[in-house]
Design an enzyme around this catalytic site. Structure first.
Site, PDB file in Angstrom:
ATOM      1  N   HIS A  63       0.853  -1.189   0.000  1.00 17.45           N
ATOM      2  CA  HIS A  63       0.000   0.000   0.000  1.00 17.45           C
ATOM      3  C   HIS A  63       0.888   1.238   0.000  1.00 17.45           C
ATOM      4  O   HIS A  63       1.694   1.429   0.913  1.00 17.45           O
ATOM      5  CB  HIS A  63      -0.907   0.010   1.236  1.00 17.45           C
ATOM      6  N   LEU A  64       0.744   2.070  -1.029  1.00 15.90           N
ATOM      7  CA  LEU A  64       1.543   3.295  -1.136  1.00 15.90           C
ATOM      8  C   LEU A  64       0.743   4.538  -0.753  1.00 15.90           C
ATOM      9  O   LEU A  64       1.301   5.631  -0.665  1.00 15.90           O
ATOM     10  CB  LEU A  64       2.105   3.449  -2.548  1.00 15.90           C
ATOM     11  N   ARG A  65      -0.573   4.389  -0.573  1.00 18.65           N
ATOM     12  CA  ARG A  65      -1.466   5.419  -0.019  1.00 18.65           C
ATOM     13  C   ARG A  65      -1.718   6.620  -0.932  1.00 18.65           C
ATOM     14  O   ARG A  65      -2.560   7.459  -0.610  1.00 18.65           O
ATOM     15  CB  ARG A  65      -0.926   5.933   1.331  1.00 18.65           C
ATOM     16  N   ASN A  95      -6.778   0.606  -2.615  1.00 15.74           N
ATOM     17  CA  ASN A  95      -7.604   1.269  -1.589  1.00 15.74           C
ATOM     18  C   ASN A  95      -7.036   2.645  -1.237  1.00 15.74           C
ATOM     19  O   ASN A  95      -6.626   2.928  -0.116  1.00 15.74           O
ATOM     20  CB  ASN A  95      -7.778   0.388  -0.349  1.00 15.74           C
ATOM     21  N   HIS A 180      -8.942 -10.843  -0.966  1.00 15.36           N
ATOM     22  CA  HIS A 180      -8.877 -10.582   0.475  1.00 15.36           C
ATOM     23  C   HIS A 180     -10.004 -11.398   1.098  1.00 15.36           C
ATOM     24  O   HIS A 180     -11.178 -11.036   0.986  1.00 15.36           O
ATOM     25  CB  HIS A 180      -9.056  -9.088   0.739  1.00 15.36           C
ATOM     26  N   ASP A 306       2.518  -6.853   2.396  1.00 12.06           N
ATOM     27  CA  ASP A 306       1.317  -6.123   2.831  1.00 12.06           C
ATOM     28  C   ASP A 306       1.733  -4.867   3.590  1.00 12.06           C
ATOM     29  O   ASP A 306       1.148  -4.505   4.620  1.00 12.06           O
ATOM     30  CB  ASP A 306       0.403  -7.004   3.694  1.00 12.06           C
ATOM     31  N   HIS A 310       0.808   3.649   8.474  1.00 12.57           N
ATOM     32  CA  HIS A 310      -0.169   4.511   9.154  1.00 12.57           C
ATOM     33  C   HIS A 310       0.591   5.556   9.966  1.00 12.57           C
ATOM     34  O   HIS A 310       1.666   5.277  10.525  1.00 12.57           O
ATOM     35  CB  HIS A 310      -1.064   3.702  10.098  1.00 12.57           C
TER      36      HIS A 310
END
Length: 430
Positions: A63-65, A95, A180, A306, A310
């Site tokens: 996840h690179l956001r 996401n 998922h 994964d 955060h």
């Protein structure tokens, strides 16, 4: 021009292991041979005595956001973190905000990656529009734009008919569906694995069946559609047995697990450690052993990080309010080496299959190999170096590592991608 001296080259199997020098000219490996001698004023020499040289790694799930959550991570910072861990190809999950569910956002991610990333970034498109599980995304257009897979990771596609249609569409476009597996009717409100620790801490538990029920469903759908199903972040022994059975049936199914699931248990949550809050949750020692055996016998195809950054303030709250996820790029290899090679006796060459050959096969990409006339994508690792995971050493914008304070063996010292040194002797150079 780069000359790596005394390299212990690990290419993916014991018979491919050799000790030699490696000469890199421009972006390719020009020569592999013992005792290469060359005179060139611009030559950079790297001494790899006592160290392993691997093909660089590929992460099928991170996840690179960006776009939308750049305060946690962005394409540049995430790529630098990946490079620090030896990953030169990474697949970013959809996401984001807005989600990667149409060709315009796919094009944006690819453009930004080309602009700011020192490594290869491959987008994964959303299965459903808005990740809402109600309507399929524009899979064909996204494939034209460059996605390598589809997934609603972070959410499960609960509608079985919709998932079936997604598998059929993905089959037509020759890409895998990354599932998922989480029955939200069973997991809703849960914080950690349902068991002794959840009882002791008074936290609502997530039953293991929340994962395995959907694993079973999706296997049956893949069997019927003959599409490529990839089950990600497997965490339970029951899921492993179902996947083992599916492979025996001849179902086109592959799977991955993550470094934290083969090394840690639910005990990490004691003291309400929010960095240990991940989804799926950490399980039991029995599950850890089952996953390790599945790696040894080939049921688990590859390892994915994964990587889920955060912000510190998001984790520094009451446990039930904290988001799930841990950063993982920079500790992945060391965790695998520590817990699989050093503690369980796994052959180090197996790590090349888990981190390079198999993930690239799943994505229909050519493997990175250390061979003459091939791209110079290399990782040099010191297997004897012990180090402690410290917040101040993490390259990622976020520092929420589940391994903070833990000591690991083996260290990624040098990373080269397409002939360019990204990291040397532990220091980033990009």
């Amino acid at each position: 021009m780069i000359l790596i001296k005394n390299a212990n080259i690990i290419n993916g199997s014991t018979k491919d292991t050799q000790k030699a020098d490696i000469l890199i000219v421009d972006d390719k490996i020009e020569k592999i041979a013992p005792d290469i001698e060359i005179e060139n004023p611009g030559l950079k020499i790297i001494d790899a005595t006592g160290k392993y040289v691997f093909p660089s790694f590929t992460d099928i799930h991170c996840h690179l956001r960006e776009p939308g959550f750049e305060y946690k991570e962005d394409i540049k910072s995430g790529s630098l973190s990946a490079a620090a861990g030896g990953f030169t190809t990474i697949c970013c999950m959809p996401n984001t905000n807005p989600p990667i569910d149409n060709r315009a956002i796919v094009a944006y991610v690819k453009y930004r990656a080309k602009e700011v990333s020192p490594i290869e970034v491959l987008p994964v498109g959303a299965i459903t529009k808005g990740l809402n599980g109600e309507e399929l995304s524009e899979i064909g257009f996204m494939k034209q734009e460059g996605i390598v897979a589809i997934s609603d990771d972070g959410k499960c596609v609960m509608n079985a008919n919709l998932m079936r249609n997604a598998l059929l569409y993905a089959k037509d476009f020759s890409i895998p569906v990354i599932s998922h597996c989480e029955d939200t009717n069973l997991s809703e409100g849960g914080q950690i694995n349902l068991g002794l620790v959840s009882t002791v801490l008074g936290l609502r538990g997530i039953p293991r069946e929340a994962e395995s029920v959907i694993v079973a469903r999706d296997i049956l759908l893949a069997k019927e559609t003959k599409a490529h199903l990839h089950i990600t972040h497997v965490s339970t022994k029951e899921s492993i047995e179902l996947i083992r059975m599916a492979k025996e049936w001849g179902v086109n199914v592959t799977c991955d697990t993550c470094p934290h699931y083969i090394s840690l248990t639910e005990e990490e949550v004691m003291g309400f450690n929010t960095n240990a809050k991940v989804n799926p949750p950490l399980r039991t020692e029995e599950d850890v052993e089952a996953l390790i055996e599945a790696i040894k016998d080939g049921v688990i195809d590859c390892i994915a990080t994964d990587h889920a950054p955060h912000h510190k303030d998001e984790k520094n709250v009451e446990f039930n309010l904290a988001p799930s996820g841990t950063v993982g790029f920079e500790t992945a290899f060391a965790v695998l080496y520590t817990f699989l090679v050093k503690k369980k006796g796994l052959d180090v060459s197996k790590l090349v299959e888990l981190l390079n050959i198999n993930p690239r096969r799943i994505l229909n990409l050519k493997p990175n190999m250390i061979e003459e006339n091939q791209k110079a994508n290399l990782v040099i690792v010191d297997p004897n170096r012990e180090w402690e995971v410290k917040e101040e050493d993490i390259v990622s914008k976020s520092k929420n590592s589940i391994f903070l304070g833990k000591k690991l063996f083996s260290f990624v010292e040098t990373v080269i991608y397409e002939g360019k040194i990204l990291k040397k002797d532990g220091e980033m150079e990009c």
